[in-house]
Design an enzyme around this catalytic site. Structure first.
Site, PDB file in Angstrom:
ATOM      1  N   ASP A  91       0.839  -1.205   0.000  1.00  0.00           N
ATOM      2  CA  ASP A  91       0.000   0.000   0.000  1.00  0.00           C
ATOM      3  C   ASP A  91       0.873   1.253   0.000  1.00  0.00           C
ATOM      4  O   ASP A  91       0.368   2.378  -0.038  1.00  0.00           O
ATOM      5  CB  ASP A  91      -1.015  -0.017   1.156  1.00  0.00           C
ATOM      6  CG  ASP A  91      -0.362  -0.006   2.525  1.00  0.00           C
ATOM      7  OD1 ASP A  91       0.887  -0.123   2.610  1.00  0.00           O
ATOM      8  OD2 ASP A  91      -1.104   0.103   3.523  1.00  0.00           O
ATOM      9  N   SER A  92       2.196   1.062  -0.003  1.00  0.00           N
ATOM     10  CA  SER A  92       3.121   2.181  -0.231  1.00  0.00           C
ATOM     11  C   SER A  92       2.859   2.806  -1.599  1.00  0.00           C
ATOM     12  O   SER A  92       3.392   3.868  -1.900  1.00  0.00           O
ATOM     13  CB  SER A  92       4.574   1.708  -0.136  1.00  0.00           C
ATOM     14  OG  SER A  92       4.786   0.562  -0.921  1.00  0.00           O
TER      15      SER A  92
ATOM     16  N   ASP B 123      -0.956  -6.260  -0.249  1.00  0.00           N
ATOM     17  CA  ASP B 123      -1.116  -5.623   1.066  1.00  0.00           C
ATOM     18  C   ASP B 123      -2.591  -5.360   1.349  1.00  0.00           C
ATOM     19  O   ASP B 123      -3.311  -4.855   0.477  1.00  0.00           O
ATOM     20  CB  ASP B 123      -0.405  -4.259   1.015  1.00  0.00           C
ATOM     21  CG  ASP B 123       0.515  -4.032   2.180  1.00  0.00           C
ATOM     22  OD1 ASP B 123       0.478  -4.822   3.140  1.00  0.00           O
ATOM     23  OD2 ASP B 123       1.282  -3.056   2.115  1.00  0.00           O
TER      24      ASP B 123
ATOM     25  N   LYS C  38      -0.668  -9.425   3.040  1.00  0.00           N
ATOM     26  CA  LYS C  38       0.117  -8.930   4.184  1.00  0.00           C
ATOM     27  C   LYS C  38      -0.773  -8.043   5.036  1.00  0.00           C
ATOM     28  O   LYS C  38      -1.537  -7.232   4.501  1.00  0.00           O
ATOM     29  CB  LYS C  38       1.352  -8.141   3.723  1.00  0.00           C
ATOM     30  CG  LYS C  38       2.138  -7.576   4.912  1.00  0.00           C
ATOM     31  CD  LYS C  38       3.494  -7.014   4.501  1.00  0.00           C
ATOM     32  CE  LYS C  38       3.447  -5.632   3.904  1.00  0.00           C
ATOM     33  NZ  LYS C  38       2.851  -4.596   4.798  1.00  0.00           N
TER      34      LYS C  38
ATOM     35  N   GLU D 207       9.543  -3.791  10.385  1.00  0.00           N
ATOM     36  CA  GLU D 207       9.885  -2.487   9.800  1.00  0.00           C
ATOM     37  C   GLU D 207      10.455  -1.547  10.855  1.00  0.00           C
ATOM     38  O   GLU D 207       9.832  -1.324  11.903  1.00  0.00           O
ATOM     39  CB  GLU D 207       8.648  -1.862   9.131  1.00  0.00           C
ATOM     40  CG  GLU D 207       8.982  -0.510   8.496  1.00  0.00           C
ATOM     41  CD  GLU D 207       7.996  -0.006   7.461  1.00  0.00           C
ATOM     42  OE1 GLU D 207       7.057  -0.747   7.098  1.00  0.00           O
ATOM     43  OE2 GLU D 207       8.157   1.141   7.012  1.00  0.00           O
TER      44      GLU D 207
HETATM   45  O1  KIV Z   1       3.581  -1.050   1.702  1.00  0.00           O
HETATM   46  C1  KIV Z   1       4.751  -1.463   1.635  1.00  0.00           C
HETATM   47  O2  KIV Z   1       5.449  -1.264   0.625  1.00  0.00           O
HETATM   48  C2  KIV Z   1       5.296  -2.211   2.755  1.00  0.00           C
HETATM   49  C3  KIV Z   1       6.739  -2.613   2.711  1.00  0.00           C
HETATM   50  C4  KIV Z   1       7.631  -1.463   2.746  1.00  0.00           C
HETATM   51  C5  KIV Z   1       7.069  -3.627   3.729  1.00  0.00           C
HETATM   52  O3  KIV Z   1       4.594  -2.483   3.679  1.00  0.00           O
END
Ligand code: KIV
Length: 268
Positions: A52-53, A91, A120, A190
Site C-alpha cells: 500500500d506504499s 497488502d 500482508k 519495519e
Molecule cells: O507497503 C509497503 O510497501 C510495505 C513494505 C515497505 C514492507 O509495507
C-alpha cells in the site's frame, strides 16, 4: 546463456521455511505495475509485494491511509500480468482488516482473486490475530507486519524507530509470537532496532523480512522506486540506492527535448 534465458522454479510459500532452515536469505521488493514486474521477473527476486506504499509512490500522497482495497486489486492485476516466478503478495490496506471477519475475508478474497498468492496484514492485536487465524485456516496465506506500521503512523507518533525501550521490546516479541501462532508464514519487521530484529529472527520458526531493521533478519524488502534512486532526496539512513535513476531519467528527457527541437528525435 544470459540470466534472462534461465527458467527459474516458481517460488512457493513452503520454500521460505526451508530457506530459513538452510540460512538462505529471502529477497523481496515492492512493485505496482506490469512494466517493472516484467523486469523483476527477469531477476532472482523471491517475493514481490504490491504494497500500500503505492499511496506514496504512485499516488503521491503523504501516507498510505487513503489507499483502498479496489486500488490494491487494480495494481495486483497489473503486476500479475507480467509476473509468474516470485511469490506475489498483496497488502491489505487501512481498515480492510479487523472490522469484522466477514469483511476481512471479502477484502482478502478480492486480493487473492486479483492474482495475489498471499496477503500482508499490519498489526498484531488480538482481533487481528483472530482474523489472521481465520484467513489462514481458509486457505489464504498471511504475512504479518510489526514495528513501524505506516497505517498506524498517527497512533505511533510518526515514522520512528521501534523497539528502543524494554517494554517495547517485550511487546514486539509477544506480537511476533502471536502472529506465528495465528498462522503467518513470515513477518515483516519495519524500522526495528537491529539487535531486537536479530533476536526476533532467532526466536521465531518462521522467517522475518526486514526493512530498516539491519542485516540479521531472514530476508529483506525495499520499495523498488526508493532503491532505484528515483527520488535522490529520499534517502533515509538505512536505504541503499542501487541506481541513481532520477539523474539518468531527467538527463534522457532533456536529451530528447533537445532532439525534438533539432528535428532528430526519431530513427529514420
Ligand atoms: O507497503 C509497503 O510497501 C510495505 C513494505 C515497505 C514492507 O509495507
Amino acid at each position: 546463456m544470459s540470466i534472462i534465458d534461465k527458467k527459474r522454479k516458481k517460488v512457493r510459500i513452503h520454500d521460505f521455511l526451508e530457506m530459513k532452515k538452510k540460512g538462505v536469505k529471502i529477497s523481496a521488493i515492492t512493485c505496482y505495475d506490469a512494466s517493472f514486474a516484467r523486469l523483476i521477473e527477469l531477476s532472482k527476486m523471491d517475493i514481490v509485494l504490491v504494497g500500500d506504499s503505492l499511496g506514496n509512490v504512485i499516488q503521491g500522497k503523504n501516507s498510505t491511509l487513503p489507499v483502498t482495497v479496489k486500488q490494491m486489486s487494480y495494481h495486483i492485476k497489473c503486476v500479475r500480468n507480467s509476473l509468474q516466478t516470485p511469490l506475489l503478495i498483496g497488502d491489505m490496506p487501512f481498515l480492510s482488516v479487523g472490522i469484522s471477519i466477514k469483511e476481512t475475508m471479502e477484502n482478502a478474497g478480492l486480493l487473492m482473486q486479483s492474482g495475489a498468492e498471499a496477503v500482508k496484514i499490519e498489526g498484531a492485536t488480538s482481533e487481528i490475530c483472530e482474523q489472521i487465524n481465520h484467513l489462514t485456516r481458509h486457505g489464504i496465506p498471511v504475512m504479518g507486519h510489526i514495528g513501524l506500521m505506516p497505517q498506524s503512523v498517527h497512533a505511533l507518533g510518526g515514522y520512528k524507530i521501534q523497539g528502543k525501550n524494554e517494554s517495547d521490546k517485550k511487546r514486539l516479541l509477544k506480537e511476533a509470537k502471536l502472529l506465528q501462532n495465528a498462522g503467518c508464514f513470515a513477518i515483516v519487521l519495519e524500522l526495528i532496532t537491529p539487535n531486537l530484529a536479530e533476536e526476533l529472527s532467532k526466536a521465531l520458526k518462521i522467517p522475518t523480512i526486514g526493512i530498516g531493521s539491519g542485516n540479521h533478519c531472514d530476508g529483506n524488502i525495499l520499495v523498488l522506486q526508493d532503491m532505484l534512486g528515483m527520488n535522490k532526496n529520499f534517502k533515509p539512513k538505512f536505504l541503499k540506492h542501487y541506481l541513481e535513476l532520477e539523474e539518468s531519467i531527467v538527463h534522457s528527457l532533456d536529451n530528447y527535448c533537445n532532439d525534438v527541437v533539432n528535428k532528430i528525435s526519431e530513427n529514420e
